[in-house]
Write a protein that holds these residues in place. Sequence first.
Motif, PDB file in Angstrom:
ATOM      1  N   ALA A   1       0.970  -1.248  -0.218  1.00 43.49           N
ATOM      2  CA  ALA A   1       0.242  -0.079  -0.295  1.00 43.49           C
ATOM      3  C   ALA A   1       0.751   1.397   0.608  1.00 43.49           C
ATOM      4  O   ALA A   1       2.243   1.265   0.454  1.00 43.49           O
ATOM      5  CB  ALA A   1      -0.478   0.187   1.298  1.00 43.49           C
ATOM      6  N   VAL A   2       0.421   2.231  -0.804  1.00 43.99           N
ATOM      7  CA  VAL A   2       0.807   3.615  -0.623  1.00 43.99           C
ATOM      8  C   VAL A   2      -0.193   4.545   0.018  1.00 43.99           C
ATOM      9  O   VAL A   2      -1.454   4.472  -0.596  1.00 43.99           O
ATOM     10  CB  VAL A   2       1.906   4.044  -1.310  1.00 43.99           C
TER      11      VAL A   2
ATOM     12  N   ILE B   1       7.872   6.866   2.192  1.00 40.27           N
ATOM     13  CA  ILE B   1       6.903   5.497   1.780  1.00 40.27           C
ATOM     14  C   ILE B   1       7.228   5.010   0.999  1.00 40.27           C
ATOM     15  O   ILE B   1       7.296   3.939   0.144  1.00 40.27           O
ATOM     16  CB  ILE B   1       5.163   5.411   1.747  1.00 40.27           C
ATOM     17  N   TYR B   2       8.013   4.876  -0.402  1.00 43.64           N
ATOM     18  CA  TYR B   2       8.425   4.797  -1.345  1.00 43.64           C
ATOM     19  C   TYR B   2       9.496   4.028  -1.066  1.00 43.64           C
ATOM     20  O   TYR B   2      10.216   3.933  -0.379  1.00 43.64           O
ATOM     21  CB  TYR B   2       9.030   5.675  -2.387  1.00 43.64           C
TER      22      TYR B   2
ATOM     23  N   LEU C   1       9.191  -4.458  -8.682  1.00 38.40           N
ATOM     24  CA  LEU C   1       7.463  -3.311  -8.390  1.00 38.40           C
ATOM     25  C   LEU C   1       8.259  -1.963  -7.780  1.00 38.40           C
ATOM     26  O   LEU C   1       8.826  -2.321  -6.332  1.00 38.40           O
ATOM     27  CB  LEU C   1       6.172  -4.237  -7.751  1.00 38.40           C
ATOM     28  N   THR C   2       8.349  -1.405  -7.839  1.00 41.75           N
ATOM     29  CA  THR C   2       8.957   0.272  -7.716  1.00 41.75           C
ATOM     30  C   THR C   2       7.525   1.316  -7.168  1.00 41.75           C
ATOM     31  O   THR C   2       6.963   1.226  -8.388  1.00 41.75           O
ATOM     32  CB  THR C   2       9.451   1.415  -8.770  1.00 41.75           C
ATOM     33  N   MET C   3       7.394   1.595  -6.219  1.00 44.94           N
ATOM     34  CA  MET C   3       6.165   1.901  -5.143  1.00 44.94           C
ATOM     35  C   MET C   3       6.581   3.550  -4.722  1.00 44.94           C
ATOM     36  O   MET C   3       7.808   3.636  -4.450  1.00 44.94           O
ATOM     37  CB  MET C   3       5.167   1.555  -3.758  1.00 44.94           C
ATOM     38  N   LEU C   4       5.840   4.720  -5.417  1.00 49.09           N
ATOM     39  CA  LEU C   4       6.249   6.662  -5.112  1.00 49.09           C
ATOM     40  C   LEU C   4       5.227   6.529  -4.123  1.00 49.09           C
ATOM     41  O   LEU C   4       4.021   6.113  -4.185  1.00 49.09           O
ATOM     42  CB  LEU C   4       6.511   6.782  -6.451  1.00 49.09           C
ATOM     43  N   ASP C   5       6.467   7.369  -3.812  1.00 49.22           N
ATOM     44  CA  ASP C   5       4.767   8.810  -2.921  1.00 49.22           C
ATOM     45  C   ASP C   5       4.890   9.915  -3.451  1.00 49.22           C
ATOM     46  O   ASP C   5       6.354  10.723  -3.831  1.00 49.22           O
ATOM     47  CB  ASP C   5       5.842   8.969  -1.364  1.00 49.22           C
ATOM     48  N   THR C   6       4.024   9.850  -4.990  1.00 49.07           N
ATOM     49  CA  THR C   6       3.859  11.595  -5.286  1.00 49.07           C
ATOM     50  C   THR C   6       3.195  12.386  -4.538  1.00 49.07           C
ATOM     51  O   THR C   6       2.164  13.372  -5.422  1.00 49.07           O
ATOM     52  CB  THR C   6       3.511  10.813  -7.012  1.00 49.07           C
ATOM     53  N   ARG C   7       2.523  12.334  -3.389  1.00 47.73           N
ATOM     54  CA  ARG C   7       1.633  13.343  -2.749  1.00 47.73           C
ATOM     55  C   ARG C   7       2.593  13.641  -1.441  1.00 47.73           C
ATOM     56  O   ARG C   7       1.906  14.853  -1.819  1.00 47.73           O
ATOM     57  CB  ARG C   7       0.633  12.186  -1.711  1.00 47.73           C
ATOM     58  N   LEU C   8       3.134  13.090  -1.038  1.00 46.24           N
ATOM     59  CA  LEU C   8       3.759  14.307   0.969  1.00 46.24           C
ATOM     60  C   LEU C   8       5.146  14.505   0.407  1.00 46.24           C
ATOM     61  O   LEU C   8       5.465  15.120   0.285  1.00 46.24           O
ATOM     62  CB  LEU C   8       3.149  13.567   1.828  1.00 46.24           C
TER      63      LEU C   8
END
Length: 523
Positions: A193-194, A248-249, A260-267
């Motif tokens: 999750a992100v 969180i990325y 699988l690369t998870m990004l944080d495009t928000r904070l």
Amino acid sequence: MRFDHGVASGDPLSDRVMLWTRVTPEADGDVPVTLTVATDQAMLQPVAVYMSTATEDGDYCVKIDADGLQPDHWYYYQFSVGGERSPVGRTRTFPASGSFIDRARFAVVSCANYPYGFFSVYRAVAEHADLDFVLHLGDYLYEYGPGEYGDFPERDPLPPQEMVTLADYRQRHAQYKTDDDLQALHQQFPMIAVWDDHESTDNSYRDGAENHQPLTEGDWEARKAVSQQAYFEWLPIRPREPGNYSVIYRQFQYGDLIDLTMLDTRLEGRDEQLTVPLDPARNSEDRHLISADQMDFLLDSLSQSNAQWRFIGQQVMFGQLNIAELPSLTEDQAQLRSNLSAINMDQWDGYAADRLKILNHIDDNNIDNVVVLTGDIHTSWASEIYRNPSSLLGDLFDKPLAAEFVTPAVTSPGFPDGAAELAGILIPVVNPHIRYVEAKSRGFILVDVTRARAQAEFYYAQSIESFDLRGQIDNSKTKVVSVKSGDSRLIEDGPVSRPRTLRTAFNYPPLPLNAVTVNEVLS
């Protein structure tokens, strides 16, 4: 002592997985908790036992990084306090990095607003017993008070006001975790999750948010920090270091099949959104959606990957959306333009230089098989990704650099009737790289990956308003879009994938709590 909020697992690696529960204490004070991991659902074949403590400082949430496990294995787990035991959960480890894997199946979800209706979509995912994991791309919960964004009977949000303080965020997480359908999802599969914006507040960015008023709601940094703290407490996410709730990325490897690369495009690195649609400032190299460190992390993960497929899990729409050429002659068409204008600058379109840097890196390094998975906008999209898709004599005759699949919402609303149907017709006409748009139905994407192709199957719930129809799929709306290995052009309307029930079947509904205690099993 009770386990009112179920169990959950997440962030699977080849030798470990995060396991979570929350103890509802009878009185204040520390609570010793035992976790047992076994190879069978009856918990008669334990392989590991872990000890932890539920504390008031952690809101009595318990998170254990269960290590020493075997790669590519399903496990069952159960928490206990004295004679009281949690439900039995099921989880799995990922295959070892580099090991040959021929197939993966997972679900993609986002945007679950409790007051908009039942979590029918979560129930439908939970009943797909052969998935390997679930990808949640944000808006796991929403911050609003009663009646501010949804008013479904008997699903008013708690606390009964917008969440601002740590206690508010914790109470809202607790309410969501009492939902039977969300509990069933967590009980069945590990989740990666992100967060997006509503886990803190609407249209948040690094230094503020549209839905934050400092004069009445205090300091933004303080509010952001407590929202992140509560999220890490209540989700089975592995922090980079103890007490670090801001990063969180991260990356996951599923054998040699998927990186699988998870990004944080928000904070983490986002500059404030532009307010004018298609503002030329969106092309400025000084505007960023992610920080320089996160950008380096992403580019390195793409260029260093040896996997067959490179997936990017992130929050906001990556592909370009041309709204300038959309007509606005009728009331429905004007509504469509208004909806698109409202979301456009919150997406990568509002930070075009960052997107171009990623696309140039993919092209310059001859990186194939890149698939972007996206949430946020409560609608379904499938797009081919080019540098400049508006150039009909240029990029569109070249091979796409990537593909993007945008998942529909669990409950949050899409476009209104009329505008939704027009979106599906008009948007692909002036955006030929966008091959599929469904702008109002709630659902999820089932992603089926083989070495030859990555396939997105869009499934839609029959209803989020009928309790009896929870988990039922409207098969007439199912859409299949895929890409072949080595070519990111979208192929539409192929057959749905074959389930793997013999490999990963799980008794559903889960068996009742067994009558055997942990001590009896180990003795």
